[in-house]
Design a protein around this motif. Structure first.
Motif, PDB file in Angstrom:
ATOM      1  N   LEU A 125      42.655  58.978  33.027  1.00  0.00           N
ATOM      2  CA  LEU A 125      42.381  57.833  31.469  1.00  0.00           C
ATOM      3  C   LEU A 125      40.746  57.398  32.579  1.00  0.00           C
ATOM      4  O   LEU A 125      40.326  57.304  32.019  1.00  0.00           O
ATOM      5  N   MET A 126      40.672  56.555  33.238  1.00  0.00           N
ATOM      6  CA  MET A 126      39.990  55.515  34.016  1.00  0.00           C
ATOM      7  C   MET A 126      39.457  56.283  35.668  1.00  0.00           C
ATOM      8  O   MET A 126      40.782  55.642  35.979  1.00  0.00           O
ATOM      9  N   PRO A 127      39.183  57.162  36.261  1.00  0.00           N
ATOM     10  CA  PRO A 127      38.858  56.689  37.453  1.00  0.00           C
ATOM     11  C   PRO A 127      38.516  55.740  38.216  1.00  0.00           C
ATOM     12  O   PRO A 127      38.687  55.372  39.592  1.00  0.00           O
ATOM     13  N   THR A 128      37.884  54.608  37.832  1.00  0.00           N
ATOM     14  CA  THR A 128      37.615  53.452  37.643  1.00  0.00           C
ATOM     15  C   THR A 128      38.508  52.145  37.911  1.00  0.00           C
ATOM     16  O   THR A 128      37.433  51.135  37.706  1.00  0.00           O
ATOM     17  N   TYR A 129      39.353  52.568  38.025  1.00  0.00           N
ATOM     18  CA  TYR A 129      40.466  51.300  37.578  1.00  0.00           C
ATOM     19  C   TYR A 129      40.475  50.465  38.243  1.00  0.00           C
ATOM     20  O   TYR A 129      41.090  49.809  37.648  1.00  0.00           O
ATOM     21  N   LYS A 130      40.494  51.140  39.709  1.00  0.00           N
ATOM     22  CA  LYS A 130      40.271  49.616  40.543  1.00  0.00           C
ATOM     23  C   LYS A 130      39.344  48.968  40.371  1.00  0.00           C
ATOM     24  O   LYS A 130      39.315  47.666  40.410  1.00  0.00           O
ATOM     25  N   ASP A 131      37.912  49.074  40.119  1.00  0.00           N
ATOM     26  CA  ASP A 131      37.501  48.424  39.513  1.00  0.00           C
ATOM     27  C   ASP A 131      37.666  46.767  38.315  1.00  0.00           C
ATOM     28  O   ASP A 131      36.911  46.038  38.016  1.00  0.00           O
ATOM     29  N   LEU A 132      38.038  47.862  36.965  1.00  0.00           N
ATOM     30  CA  LEU A 132      38.368  47.395  35.889  1.00  0.00           C
ATOM     31  C   LEU A 132      39.707  46.425  36.505  1.00  0.00           C
ATOM     32  O   LEU A 132      39.243  45.110  36.318  1.00  0.00           O
ATOM     33  N   MET A 133      40.613  46.588  37.102  1.00  0.00           N
ATOM     34  CA  MET A 133      42.158  46.023  37.773  1.00  0.00           C
ATOM     35  C   MET A 133      41.137  44.466  38.778  1.00  0.00           C
ATOM     36  O   MET A 133      41.116  43.131  38.299  1.00  0.00           O
ATOM     37  N   TYR A 134      39.875  44.811  39.355  1.00  0.00           N
ATOM     38  CA  TYR A 134      39.630  43.663  39.928  1.00  0.00           C
ATOM     39  C   TYR A 134      38.419  42.476  38.645  1.00  0.00           C
ATOM     40  O   TYR A 134      38.826  41.629  38.993  1.00  0.00           O
ATOM     41  N   ASN A 135      38.065  43.148  38.135  1.00  0.00           N
ATOM     42  CA  ASN A 135      37.107  42.145  36.950  1.00  0.00           C
ATOM     43  C   ASN A 135      38.181  41.752  36.283  1.00  0.00           C
ATOM     44  O   ASN A 135      37.773  40.511  35.622  1.00  0.00           O
ATOM     45  N   ILE A 136      39.147  42.237  35.381  1.00  0.00           N
ATOM     46  CA  ILE A 136      40.517  42.040  34.532  1.00  0.00           C
ATOM     47  C   ILE A 136      41.202  40.865  35.836  1.00  0.00           C
ATOM     48  O   ILE A 136      41.027  39.450  34.852  1.00  0.00           O
ATOM     49  N   LYS A 137      41.292  40.662  36.327  1.00  0.00           N
ATOM     50  CA  LYS A 137      41.880  39.502  37.220  1.00  0.00           C
ATOM     51  C   LYS A 137      40.487  38.556  37.469  1.00  0.00           C
ATOM     52  O   LYS A 137      41.263  37.656  37.349  1.00  0.00           O
ATOM     53  N   ARG A 138      39.332  38.471  38.448  1.00  0.00           N
ATOM     54  CA  ARG A 138      38.632  37.711  38.467  1.00  0.00           C
ATOM     55  C   ARG A 138      38.226  36.739  37.418  1.00  0.00           C
ATOM     56  O   ARG A 138      37.987  35.982  37.036  1.00  0.00           O
ATOM     57  N   ASP A 139      37.604  37.619  35.981  1.00  0.00           N
ATOM     58  CA  ASP A 139      37.008  36.859  35.704  1.00  0.00           C
ATOM     59  C   ASP A 139      37.979  36.475  33.913  1.00  0.00           C
ATOM     60  O   ASP A 139      37.448  35.432  33.524  1.00  0.00           O
ATOM     61  N   LEU A 140      39.052  37.704  33.865  1.00  0.00           N
ATOM     62  CA  LEU A 140      39.468  37.280  32.365  1.00  0.00           C
ATOM     63  C   LEU A 140      41.032  36.336  32.673  1.00  0.00           C
ATOM     64  O   LEU A 140      41.241  35.359  31.832  1.00  0.00           O
ATOM     65  N   ILE A 141      41.738  36.742  33.888  1.00  0.00           N
ATOM     66  CA  ILE A 141      43.409  36.318  34.298  1.00  0.00           C
ATOM     67  C   ILE A 141      42.641  35.035  35.200  1.00  0.00           C
ATOM     68  O   ILE A 141      42.999  33.425  34.355  1.00  0.00           O
ATOM     69  N   ASP A 142      42.389  34.929  36.676  1.00  0.00           N
ATOM     70  CA  ASP A 142      41.877  34.043  37.126  1.00  0.00           C
ATOM     71  C   ASP A 142      41.124  32.944  37.373  1.00  0.00           C
ATOM     72  O   ASP A 142      41.511  31.703  37.132  1.00  0.00           O
ATOM     73  N   SER A 143      39.988  33.105  35.952  1.00  0.00           N
ATOM     74  CA  SER A 143      39.478  32.539  35.453  1.00  0.00           C
ATOM     75  C   SER A 143      39.575  30.989  34.715  1.00  0.00           C
ATOM     76  O   SER A 143      39.278  30.197  34.586  1.00  0.00           O
ATOM     77  N   ILE A 144      40.817  31.448  33.937  1.00  0.00           N
ATOM     78  CA  ILE A 144      41.183  30.664  32.940  1.00  0.00           C
ATOM     79  C   ILE A 144      42.798  30.008  33.269  1.00  0.00           C
ATOM     80  O   ILE A 144      42.603  28.576  33.442  1.00  0.00           O
ATOM     81  N   ILE A 145      43.321  30.645  34.417  1.00  0.00           N
ATOM     82  CA  ILE A 145      44.024  29.339  34.716  1.00  0.00           C
ATOM     83  C   ILE A 145      44.347  28.670  35.936  1.00  0.00           C
ATOM     84  O   ILE A 145      44.749  27.882  35.928  1.00  0.00           O
ATOM     85  N   SER A 146      42.959  29.278  36.657  1.00  0.00           N
ATOM     86  CA  SER A 146      42.613  28.234  37.635  1.00  0.00           C
ATOM     87  C   SER A 146      41.609  26.975  37.355  1.00  0.00           C
ATOM     88  O   SER A 146      41.255  26.423  38.530  1.00  0.00           O
ATOM     89  N   GLY A 147      40.941  27.607  36.191  1.00  0.00           N
ATOM     90  CA  GLY A 147      40.138  25.775  35.827  1.00  0.00           C
ATOM     91  C   GLY A 147      40.925  24.716  36.015  1.00  0.00           C
ATOM     92  O   GLY A 147      39.320  24.332  36.774  1.00  0.00           O
ATOM     93  N   PRO A 148      41.931  24.823  35.519  1.00  0.00           N
ATOM     94  CA  PRO A 148      42.025  22.988  35.285  1.00  0.00           C
ATOM     95  C   PRO A 148      41.798  22.794  37.040  1.00  0.00           C
ATOM     96  O   PRO A 148      42.032  21.999  36.956  1.00  0.00           O
TER      97      PRO A 148
END
Length: 277
Positions: A125-148
């Motif tokens: 499905l996604m040969p580069t899924y590892k990079d995508l997982m990293y971007n989702i964790k860093r930019d989409l999830i951690d950046s908002i739940i760790s912001g406050p």
């Protein structure tokens, strides 16, 4: 990477029959990453209010890909989050917004470069899924739940730093008092307030001028310039320079009125002045 992908196969199997386009694969992958971090789906839409009785699930909600764009709601730590997915110019732009303070995180993914197939294992499905997982964790999830937390730490650090006494700085030391009590007299203690005043006052009784005698700022010390042509202070004439005296030889004594400028009028009768002959 097997442990990191735990649960993905089950998640994708539940929606594989509903996948219509490549962006659906991306949304399913993002949803799985959210649920791994503790997010729970409470349905589709962008309604920003909750009743507290919403059913929370790890599954994608019914109708999640019925439209070209995606809008889903999630709960995390008793706070409502809204996920928006926008298809535009071959890209999928995903925003995750926290409803109580409108904090937003986002990522952008090139659909065709990331998703190669719509069925099969993750490597297919996604040969580069590892990079995508990293971007989702860093930019989409951690950046908002760790912001406050990061903001609170920054404010705490700033408060501590401002309350702490600043280091000693010699520039902050109090200046030397203008009037000092010492055995040696300070010739520079009092500013020459009248320097240049007589040059601006045509009716000035004399004295002052732009040539300031540093040895006699207030007329309190002996004038070392007496006897120098023009009454200039010592050092007023550079060595070897041609000098045109500014007054009669010897100069006026301090305190005496100077003659008016250009005193070349006719002398009174009986005068011995032969300057006009």
């Amino acid at each position: 990477m097997a442990d990191a992908l735990f649960g993905w196969d089950l998640t994708f199997k539940t929606v594989e029959k509903d996948v219509k386009r490549k962006s659906d694969v991306l949304i399913a992958f993002i949803h799985w990453n959210l649920t791994k971090r503790g997010f729970r789906s409470i349905g589709i839409g962008d309604e920003r209010t909750i009743t507290g009785n919403e059913a929370q699930s790890e599954l994608l909600p019914t109708g999640w890909n019925d439209k070209d764009n995606y809008t889903m709601r999630y709960m995390f730590e008793e706070k409502l989050y809204i996920l928006h997915g926008l298809n535009t110019d071959g890209n999928l732009i995903v925003n995750l917004m926290r409803s109580d303070d409108l904090a937003v995180s986002n990522i952008a993914v090139k659909i065709d470069d990331t998703v190669k197939e719509m069925m099969g294992a993750i490597d297919t499905l996604m040969p580069t899924y590892k990079d995508l997982m990293y971007n989702i964790k860093r930019d989409l999830i951690d950046s908002i739940i760790s912001g406050p937390t990061a903001t609170a730490e920054t404010q705490t650090t700033r408060t501590d730093s401002t309350s702490r006494r600043p280091p000693e700085d010699f520039l902050r030391e109090p200046g030397m008092p203008m009037h000092r009590q010492s055995d040696t007299r300070d010739l520079w203690g009092l500013p020459p307030l009248n320097v240049g005043r007589s040059d601006l006052d045509p009716f000035s009784p004399g004295g002052g001028g732009m040539l300031f005698n540093p040895f006699n700022p207030r007329g309190e010390l002996e004038n070392p310039g007496l006897g120098i042509p023009g009454g200039l202070p010592r050092g007023g004439i550079p060595p070897g320079a041609r000098f045109d005296p500014v007054g009669p030889p010897g100069g006026p004594m301090p305190g005496r009125r100077q003659p008016p400028p250009d005193a070349d009028h006719l002398p009174p009768p009986g005068s011995n002045d032969f300057m006009f002959m």
